[in-house]
Enzyme design. Structure first.
Site, PDB file in Angstrom:
ATOM      1  N   LEU A  81       0.645  -1.462  -0.214  1.00  0.00           N
ATOM      2  CA  LEU A  81      -0.271   0.455   0.233  1.00  0.00           C
ATOM      3  C   LEU A  81       0.955   1.575   0.313  1.00  0.00           C
ATOM      4  O   LEU A  81       0.611   2.434  -0.751  1.00  0.00           O
ATOM      5  CB  LEU A  81      -1.057   0.068   1.801  1.00  0.00           C
ATOM      6  CG  LEU A  81      -2.425  -0.536   1.580  1.00  0.00           C
ATOM      7  CD1 LEU A  81      -2.416  -0.991   2.671  1.00  0.00           C
ATOM      8  CD2 LEU A  81      -2.698  -0.217   0.182  1.00  0.00           C
ATOM      9  N   GLN A  83       5.551   3.039   1.497  1.00  0.00           N
ATOM     10  CA  GLN A  83       6.724   3.257   2.295  1.00  0.00           C
ATOM     11  C   GLN A  83       6.644   3.716   3.438  1.00  0.00           C
ATOM     12  O   GLN A  83       6.487   4.849   3.276  1.00  0.00           O
ATOM     13  CB  GLN A  83       7.361   2.875   1.611  1.00  0.00           C
ATOM     14  CG  GLN A  83       8.734   2.371   2.283  1.00  0.00           C
ATOM     15  CD  GLN A  83       9.159   1.200   2.620  1.00  0.00           C
ATOM     16  OE1 GLN A  83       8.761   0.445   1.317  1.00  0.00           O
ATOM     17  NE2 GLN A  83       9.753   1.159   3.344  1.00  0.00           N
ATOM     18  N   SER A  85       8.437   5.367   7.198  1.00  0.00           N
ATOM     19  CA  SER A  85       9.253   5.495   7.673  1.00  0.00           C
ATOM     20  C   SER A  85       9.795   4.512   9.003  1.00  0.00           C
ATOM     21  O   SER A  85      11.470   3.711   9.243  1.00  0.00           O
ATOM     22  CB  SER A  85      10.007   6.619   8.429  1.00  0.00           C
ATOM     23  OG  SER A  85       8.928   6.416   9.473  1.00  0.00           O
ATOM     24  N   PRO A  88       7.672  -1.306   5.273  1.00  0.00           N
ATOM     25  CA  PRO A  88       6.595  -1.319   4.360  1.00  0.00           C
ATOM     26  C   PRO A  88       4.685  -1.450   5.067  1.00  0.00           C
ATOM     27  O   PRO A  88       4.917  -2.207   5.664  1.00  0.00           O
ATOM     28  CB  PRO A  88       6.432  -2.935   2.834  1.00  0.00           C
ATOM     29  CG  PRO A  88       7.720  -3.282   4.246  1.00  0.00           C
ATOM     30  CD  PRO A  88       8.398  -2.612   4.988  1.00  0.00           C
ATOM     31  N   VAL A  89       4.111  -1.185   3.733  1.00  0.00           N
ATOM     32  CA  VAL A  89       3.011  -1.305   4.601  1.00  0.00           C
ATOM     33  C   VAL A  89       1.766  -2.412   3.535  1.00  0.00           C
ATOM     34  O   VAL A  89       2.283  -2.080   2.412  1.00  0.00           O
ATOM     35  CB  VAL A  89       1.720  -0.505   4.731  1.00  0.00           C
ATOM     36  CG1 VAL A  89      -0.390  -0.469   5.550  1.00  0.00           C
ATOM     37  CG2 VAL A  89       2.820   0.856   6.058  1.00  0.00           C
ATOM     38  N   ASP A 199       2.990  13.015  17.035  1.00  0.00           N
ATOM     39  CA  ASP A 199       2.938  13.292  14.960  1.00  0.00           C
ATOM     40  C   ASP A 199       2.070  12.861  14.322  1.00  0.00           C
ATOM     41  O   ASP A 199       2.173  12.694  13.365  1.00  0.00           O
ATOM     42  CB  ASP A 199       4.078  11.612  15.180  1.00  0.00           C
ATOM     43  CG  ASP A 199       5.188  12.223  13.561  1.00  0.00           C
ATOM     44  OD1 ASP A 199       4.782  13.143  12.941  1.00  0.00           O
ATOM     45  OD2 ASP A 199       4.894  10.841  12.782  1.00  0.00           O
TER      46      ASP A 199
HETATM   47  N1  LIG Z   1      -4.675   1.084   8.267  1.00  0.00           N
HETATM   48  C1  LIG Z   1      -4.206   1.397   6.723  1.00  0.00           C
HETATM   49  N2  LIG Z   1      -5.654   1.173   6.028  1.00  0.00           N
HETATM   50  C2  LIG Z   1      -5.452   1.659   4.457  1.00  0.00           C
HETATM   51  N3  LIG Z   1      -3.679   2.116   4.633  1.00  0.00           N
HETATM   52  C3  LIG Z   1      -3.182   2.323   5.364  1.00  0.00           C
HETATM   53  C4  LIG Z   1      -3.106   1.875   6.996  1.00  0.00           C
HETATM   54  N4  LIG Z   1      -2.184   2.675   7.669  1.00  0.00           N
HETATM   55  C5  LIG Z   1      -1.262   3.047   6.797  1.00  0.00           C
HETATM   56  N5  LIG Z   1      -1.659   2.778   5.346  1.00  0.00           N
HETATM   57  C6  LIG Z   1      -0.197   3.564   4.387  1.00  0.00           C
HETATM   58  O1  LIG Z   1       0.443   2.802   3.804  1.00  0.00           O
HETATM   59  C7  LIG Z   1       1.167   3.932   3.739  1.00  0.00           C
HETATM   60  C8  LIG Z   1       2.624   3.848   4.693  1.00  0.00           C
HETATM   61  O2  LIG Z   1       1.953   4.314   6.056  1.00  0.00           O
HETATM   62  P1  LIG Z   1       2.998   4.611   7.137  1.00  0.00           P
HETATM   63  O3  LIG Z   1       1.791   4.537   8.648  1.00  0.00           O
HETATM   64  O4  LIG Z   1       4.096   3.295   7.402  1.00  0.00           O
HETATM   65  O5  LIG Z   1       3.946   5.750   7.279  1.00  0.00           O
HETATM   66  P2  LIG Z   1       3.572   7.413   7.074  1.00  0.00           P
HETATM   67  O6  LIG Z   1       2.305   8.050   8.056  1.00  0.00           O
HETATM   68  O7  LIG Z   1       2.953   7.922   5.495  1.00  0.00           O
HETATM   69  O8  LIG Z   1       5.273   8.033   6.993  1.00  0.00           O
HETATM   70  P3  LIG Z   1       6.065   8.306   8.398  1.00  0.00           P
HETATM   71  O9  LIG Z   1       5.660   6.527   8.598  1.00  0.00           O
HETATM   72  O10 LIG Z   1       6.912   8.653   7.685  1.00  0.00           O
HETATM   73  O11 LIG Z   1       4.646   8.812   9.507  1.00  0.00           O
HETATM   74  C9  LIG Z   1       1.223   5.668   3.269  1.00  0.00           C
HETATM   75  O12 LIG Z   1       0.505   5.431   1.856  1.00  0.00           O
HETATM   76  C10 LIG Z   1      -0.322   5.087   4.215  1.00  0.00           C
HETATM   77  O13 LIG Z   1      -1.154   5.551   3.180  1.00  0.00           O
END
Ligand SMILES: Nc1ncnc2c1ncn2[C@@H]1O[C@H](COP(=O)(O)OP(=O)(O)OP(=O)(O)O)[C@@H](O)[C@H]1O
Length: 380
Positions: A81, A83, A85, A88-89, A199
């Site tokens: 979905l 990446q 920090s 990956p998600v 954050d």
């Molecule tokens: N529960 C979820 N459902 C759908 N998409 C998600 C979910 N959690 C995260 N994502 C998607 O996955 C991606 C990475 O999310 P993540 O929270 O790891 O990083 P971030 O918040 O974008 O950045 P950082 O880690 O720097 O704060 C993003 O595009 C986010 O929209």
């Protein structure tokens, strides 16, 4: 003799009154102690055992999954979905039904390890309709994964800044602002003990299929890097409370500051890392200056009085003295009022010609972009 008799009566009465007073003190003291002990027991229960939902019903316990379960659900980790920090998600379709999001914490990230424990224990007991709830986790051969409810409309940041996304209406933005506020309110005022997010940013606000917003990623705050070096500060550049930078003390009012920035993102669709605060400060030099920085796509599509009211709330959240910033409860109340007025359609221009106002805003916006480009040239 009679005088002596009177003294005895007075003595007995005083003694009796004192006795009654002490007995009631003991009685009420015991009741108060029992009540406190009961409350403490309830709070502890919420921290360590089955979580409670906001309406008081018990929630299911976190599910512990194996790496094999997740491998299958993510088609061998191919359904990425995005990446973040921490790693990956992935989107995962579970064998028992239901779609979830799996955040795989990078195994080389020491910070991720520590934060993993924090988030699992925190999220396991926090449940609210405006938080992205943790539904499970996986610890397998040193690899840690967090499993969240799936948010099909992605992040607020993507919705505001991606060209491919449709424009969020003013009504949706008001609802999103209120949802975020309620999520933070639960963290600050509902959770035992209270939780500071640390954050808050539009990338950490996710939207479900009905476009309702939920706050994500608490317990995962990371250190911000400045010029490639770790600054020791938690949070994300553009959202960090300046008072926190100078004092190194993070309080609830620092979360309020970051929320103020998100409110301005909703109003302007300018990213905080693209000089949002410069535009906000320039616009605040004139009355109703927010008209000049209003998201262009909202001009003529939103009630400018409501946008000004929301900007006033955002300004209060950004007050340079943290204690003068409102509490999250006050912010929720203020946004709710704007939303109610919107619903009732009572925020009108009292006979003003709307097209005139729209033209005026467009003119002001042109002036402001000229001013900021001149400023950029001077600073170059
Ligand atoms: N529960 C979820 N459902 C759908 N998409 C998600 C979910 N959690 C995260 N994502 C998607 O996955 C991606 C990475 O999310 P993540 O929270 O790891 O990083 P971030 O918040 O974008 O950045 P950082 O880690 O720097 O704060 C993003 O595009 C986010 O929209």
């Amino acid at each position: 003799m009679a005088h002596r008799g009177n003294l005895v009566i007075v003595g007995i009465s005083v003694g009796l009154a004192l006795g009654i007073f002490i007995a009631s003190l003991v009685f009420f003291g015991l009741r108060w102690y029992k009540k406190r002990a009961h409350l403490r027991r309830c709070a502890n229960e919420r921290c360590t055992t089955t979580p409670m939902s906001p309406d008081g019903t018990r929630m299911a316990k976190l599910q512990a999954l194996t790496r094999v379960d997740i491998q299958k659900a993510t088609q061998n980790f191919t359904t990425i979905l995005g990446q973040g920090s921490f790693g990956p998600v992935y989107k995962a379709t579970m064998a028992i039904g239901g779609v979830v999001a799996v955040k795989v914490l990078a195994s080389n990230s020491k910070q991720g390890e520590k934060e993993f424990q924090t988030e699992v224990s925190l999220l396991g007991r926090l449940h609210h309709r405006n938080l992205v709830n943790l539904v499970g986790y996986c610890v397998d051969k040193g690899q840690h994964m967090l499993i969240y409810e799936f948010m099909s409309n992605g992040s607020l940041a993507r919705l505001l800044y991606s060209q491919e996304e449709r424009v969020l209406s003013w009504e949706e933005r008001l609802q999103i602002a209120l949802d975020i506020s309620h999520g933070i309110e639960y963290l600050h005022d509902g959770a035992v003990p209270p939780v500071i997010h640390r954050d808050l940013k539009s990338a950490n606000i996710l939207l479900d299929r009905s476009m309702r917003a939920k706050v994500a990623d608490f317990g995962l705050s990371k250190e911000e890097e400045f010029e490639g070096r770790n600054s020791g500060l938690k949070g994300t550049y553009g959202y960090i409370d300046p008072t926190y930078i100078s004092t190194n003390k993070f309080t609830m009012k620092s979360d309020i500051y970051s929320f103020g920035i998100i409110l301005f993102e909703l109003i302007t669709a300018i990213h905080p890392q693209q000089n949002l605060m410069e535009y906000v400060n320039l616009a605040s030099m004139s009355p109703d200056g927010v008209d000049e920085i209003l998201d262009k796509r909202l001009i003529g599509e939103c009630n400018i009085v409501e946008a000004r009211s929301l900007a006033a709330v955002a300004h209060k959240c950004l007050h340079k003295t943290p204690r003068k910033r409102p509490s999250i409860g006050e912010v929720s109340q203020a946004i709710l009022k704007i939303k109610q007025r919107h619903k009732e359609g009572t925020t009108s221009f009292a006979g003003e010609d709307i097209s005139g106002v729209v033209n005026w805003i467009e003119l002001q916006q042109m002036e402001l972009s000229k001013m900021s480009s001149v400023k950029e040239k001077i600073t170059e």
